[in-house]
Structure formats: C-alpha cells, structure tokens
Scaffold this motif. Structure first.
Motif, PDB file in Angstrom:
ATOM      1  N   TYR A   4      17.671 -21.965  16.053  1.00 56.33           N
ATOM      2  CA  TYR A   4      18.696 -20.915  15.911  1.00 56.33           C
ATOM      3  C   TYR A   4      18.064 -19.614  15.962  1.00 56.33           C
ATOM      4  CZ  TYR A   4      21.082 -24.471  12.860  1.00 56.33           C
ATOM      5  OH  TYR A   4      21.629 -25.516  12.459  1.00 56.33           O
ATOM      6  N   GLU A   5      19.049 -18.773  16.735  1.00 56.79           N
ATOM      7  CA  GLU A   5      18.518 -17.542  16.835  1.00 56.79           C
ATOM      8  C   GLU A   5      19.604 -16.740  15.841  1.00 56.79           C
ATOM      9  OE1 GLU A   5      19.495 -15.424  20.546  1.00 56.79           O
ATOM     10  OE2 GLU A   5      20.995 -16.858  20.951  1.00 56.79           O
ATOM     11  N   TYR A   6      18.877 -15.485  15.165  1.00 53.79           N
ATOM     12  CA  TYR A   6      19.848 -14.806  14.301  1.00 53.79           C
ATOM     13  C   TYR A   6      19.985 -13.249  14.892  1.00 53.79           C
ATOM     14  CZ  TYR A   6      18.420 -18.394  11.113  1.00 53.79           C
ATOM     15  OH  TYR A   6      18.373 -19.586  10.415  1.00 53.79           O
ATOM     16  N   LYS A   7      20.968 -12.923  14.332  1.00 53.59           N
ATOM     17  CA  LYS A   7      21.652 -11.441  14.689  1.00 53.59           C
ATOM     18  C   LYS A   7      22.091 -10.697  13.184  1.00 53.59           C
ATOM     19  CE  LYS A   7      24.480  -9.178  18.096  1.00 53.59           C
ATOM     20  NZ  LYS A   7      24.784  -9.119  19.184  1.00 53.59           N
ATOM     21  N   VAL A   8      21.591  -9.636  12.995  1.00 50.89           N
ATOM     22  CA  VAL A   8      21.752  -8.822  11.821  1.00 50.89           C
ATOM     23  C   VAL A   8      22.592  -7.373  12.446  1.00 50.89           C
ATOM     24  CG1 VAL A   8      21.003  -7.650   9.848  1.00 50.89           C
ATOM     25  CG2 VAL A   8      19.814  -9.956  10.744  1.00 50.89           C
ATOM     26  N   ILE A   9      23.892  -7.233  11.930  1.00 51.46           N
ATOM     27  CA  ILE A   9      24.430  -5.960  12.355  1.00 51.46           C
ATOM     28  C   ILE A   9      25.105  -5.435  11.072  1.00 51.46           C
ATOM     29  CG2 ILE A   9      25.256  -6.958  14.633  1.00 51.46           C
ATOM     30  CD1 ILE A   9      28.078  -7.456  13.086  1.00 51.46           C
ATOM     31  N   LEU A  52      20.182  -4.379   1.598  1.00 51.84           N
ATOM     32  CA  LEU A  52      18.484  -4.319   1.860  1.00 51.84           C
ATOM     33  C   LEU A  52      18.268  -2.927   1.805  1.00 51.84           C
ATOM     34  CD1 LEU A  52      18.187  -6.827   4.778  1.00 51.84           C
ATOM     35  CD2 LEU A  52      17.544  -6.985   2.338  1.00 51.84           C
ATOM     36  N   PRO A  53      16.923  -2.404   1.206  1.00 54.69           N
ATOM     37  CA  PRO A  53      16.602  -1.094   1.086  1.00 54.69           C
ATOM     38  C   PRO A  53      15.973  -0.716   2.690  1.00 54.69           C
ATOM     39  CG  PRO A  53      15.283  -2.756   0.233  1.00 54.69           C
ATOM     40  CD  PRO A  53      16.069  -3.609   0.596  1.00 54.69           C
ATOM     41  N   SER A  54      16.317   0.581   2.842  1.00 53.60           N
ATOM     42  CA  SER A  54      15.866   0.949   4.140  1.00 53.60           C
ATOM     43  C   SER A  54      15.311   2.453   3.776  1.00 53.60           C
ATOM     44  CB  SER A  54      17.071   1.307   4.875  1.00 53.60           C
ATOM     45  OG  SER A  54      16.873   2.100   6.054  1.00 53.60           O
ATOM     46  N   GLU A  55      13.988   2.551   4.091  1.00 54.63           N
ATOM     47  CA  GLU A  55      13.334   3.792   3.584  1.00 54.63           C
ATOM     48  C   GLU A  55      13.374   4.609   4.821  1.00 54.63           C
ATOM     49  OE1 GLU A  55       8.668   5.112   2.539  1.00 54.63           O
ATOM     50  OE2 GLU A  55       9.429   3.328   1.595  1.00 54.63           O
ATOM     51  N   GLU A  56      13.834   5.894   4.470  1.00 52.87           N
ATOM     52  CA  GLU A  56      14.024   6.791   5.627  1.00 52.87           C
ATOM     53  C   GLU A  56      13.376   8.057   5.265  1.00 52.87           C
ATOM     54  OE1 GLU A  56      18.443   6.919   6.157  1.00 52.87           O
ATOM     55  OE2 GLU A  56      18.746   4.828   6.394  1.00 52.87           O
ATOM     56  N   ARG A  57      13.149   8.929   6.432  1.00 58.59           N
ATOM     57  CA  ARG A  57      12.388  10.403   5.906  1.00 58.59           C
ATOM     58  C   ARG A  57      13.667  11.422   5.358  1.00 58.59           C
ATOM     59  NH1 ARG A  57       9.091  12.496  10.955  1.00 58.59           N
ATOM     60  NH2 ARG A  57       8.012  13.323   9.248  1.00 58.59           N
ATOM     61  N   SER A  58      13.059  12.258   4.891  1.00 57.21           N
ATOM     62  CA  SER A  58      13.985  13.407   4.098  1.00 57.21           C
ATOM     63  C   SER A  58      13.102  14.658   3.917  1.00 57.21           C
ATOM     64  CB  SER A  58      14.339  12.871   2.477  1.00 57.21           C
ATOM     65  OG  SER A  58      15.060  14.035   1.937  1.00 57.21           O
ATOM     66  N   GLY A  59      13.700  15.473   4.973  1.00 58.60           N
ATOM     67  CA  GLY A  59      13.094  16.645   4.849  1.00 58.60           C
ATOM     68  C   GLY A  59      11.872  16.713   5.825  1.00 58.60           C
ATOM     69  N   LEU A  60      10.742  17.566   5.652  1.00 56.02           N
ATOM     70  CA  LEU A  60       9.596  17.329   6.344  1.00 56.02           C
ATOM     71  C   LEU A  60       8.599  16.261   5.868  1.00 56.02           C
ATOM     72  CD1 LEU A  60       9.056  21.150   6.882  1.00 56.02           C
ATOM     73  CD2 LEU A  60       9.828  19.577   8.507  1.00 56.02           C
ATOM     74  N   ARG A  68      21.202  -0.425   2.455  1.00 50.43           N
ATOM     75  CA  ARG A  68      22.186  -0.776   3.617  1.00 50.43           C
ATOM     76  C   ARG A  68      22.850  -2.134   3.297  1.00 50.43           C
ATOM     77  NH1 ARG A  68      22.785   4.363   5.919  1.00 50.43           N
ATOM     78  NH2 ARG A  68      20.923   5.039   6.290  1.00 50.43           N
ATOM     79  N   ASN A  69      24.124  -2.166   3.731  1.00 48.11           N
ATOM     80  CA  ASN A  69      24.797  -3.733   3.836  1.00 48.11           C
ATOM     81  C   ASN A  69      24.658  -4.240   5.324  1.00 48.11           C
ATOM     82  OD1 ASN A  69      25.893  -3.843   0.973  1.00 48.11           O
ATOM     83  ND2 ASN A  69      27.030  -2.129   1.634  1.00 48.11           N
ATOM     84  N   VAL A  70      24.495  -5.432   5.502  1.00 50.79           N
ATOM     85  CA  VAL A  70      24.354  -6.014   6.820  1.00 50.79           C
ATOM     86  C   VAL A  70      24.998  -7.149   6.561  1.00 50.79           C
ATOM     87  CG1 VAL A  70      22.387  -4.787   7.552  1.00 50.79           C
ATOM     88  CG2 VAL A  70      22.054  -6.949   6.544  1.00 50.79           C
ATOM     89  N   LEU A  71      25.193  -7.683   7.694  1.00 47.91           N
ATOM     90  CA  LEU A  71      25.794  -9.005   7.998  1.00 47.91           C
ATOM     91  C   LEU A  71      24.918  -9.963   8.977  1.00 47.91           C
ATOM     92  CD1 LEU A  71      29.504  -8.122   8.653  1.00 47.91           C
ATOM     93  CD2 LEU A  71      28.363  -8.694   6.602  1.00 47.91           C
TER      94      LEU A  71
END
Length: 139
Positions: A4-9, A52-60, A68-71
C-alpha cells in the motif's frame, strides 16, 4: 502480498453550503463526505482520522504545540502475489537463450580486401619511414 501507499491530508475545518442542510454540523458533515468521495474516486481507501501534535514556531524564539486533525487514506500499489509463486523457478522450454560461441576450428579467417594483383600485401610494403640496413633514408 499486497503493498500500500498512504496519503495523509488535513481534515476540513469549515462546512460547505448544501441544499437542504441548515446546521453547522450538517455542513461540516457534507464537506467531509465530499472529500471522502473525491478521494475514493481517485482510488484511495479511507482508513481513519487522527488528531496529531504539530510543534510550530511562535515569535522569535518560542514554539507552541498545535493539534491538527488529519485524514489517512491508502491504496494498493502492487497486486497480491500468490504464495506458491514465491521462490518458484519459472518453466523454460528447450530453446537456447544464446548461441554457443564457435571454437577456433570453426572460425573462418576474413577474406582480404581486393587489391591490385601486382601490389604486395600491406605487411610487405615498404614505408617511407622504414629503416633499411644502410640507415635511414634521406629525402
């Protein structure tokens, strides 16, 4: 064995307007339904929704964790292989794959290039750069 190949959107965040649908929940359900049907037409099979958790930059210098919700979808890449064929040697007919290499007694010498009858063969011809027994020729 199937591969299988998977796709997450990303899952839709807003609902879409649809005829006969009045509530926000219904509109959201229509947007998810449309996405699932579109992916299904392309051959993708729906598996599950994940948060799923997504770590993102905040400020400097800081960072925050956003959820984030993904399918998740999958589709078959290779068809199933019969287990009886794994490691089996294919049947071959009696046709040789290559012709045998001829031995030296079977090889014919190439025919010489047609030359004038009174001219000696190239190996016996004297060139201008040749050295005779008296030394190099002077021209």
């Amino acid at each position: 064995m199937k591969r299988y190949e998977y796709k997450v959107i990303p899952a839709p965040q807003k609902g879409v307007k649809a005829k006969g649908v009045k509530t926000a929940e219904g509109r959201f359900a229509v947007s998810v339904e449309q996405l699932l049907n579109q992916m299904g037409q392309d051959g993708w099979e729906y598996q599950r929704a994940e948060l799923l958790p997504s770590e993102e930059r905040s400020g400097l210098t800081g960072s925050t964790t956003n959820w984030r919700n993904v399918l998740v979808f999958r589709r078959v890449v290779e068809e199933e292989v019969d287990a009886s064929w794994v490691g089996a040697v294919p049947e071959m007919d009696d046709t040789p794959l290559a012709q045998p290499i001829p031995g030296p007694e079977e090889v014919q010498a190439p025919k010489p290039i047609a030359a004038e009858a009174d001219e000696p063969p190239l190996s016996l011809k004297r060139s201008d750069d040749a050295v005779d027994e008296n030394g190099p020729s002077k021209t």
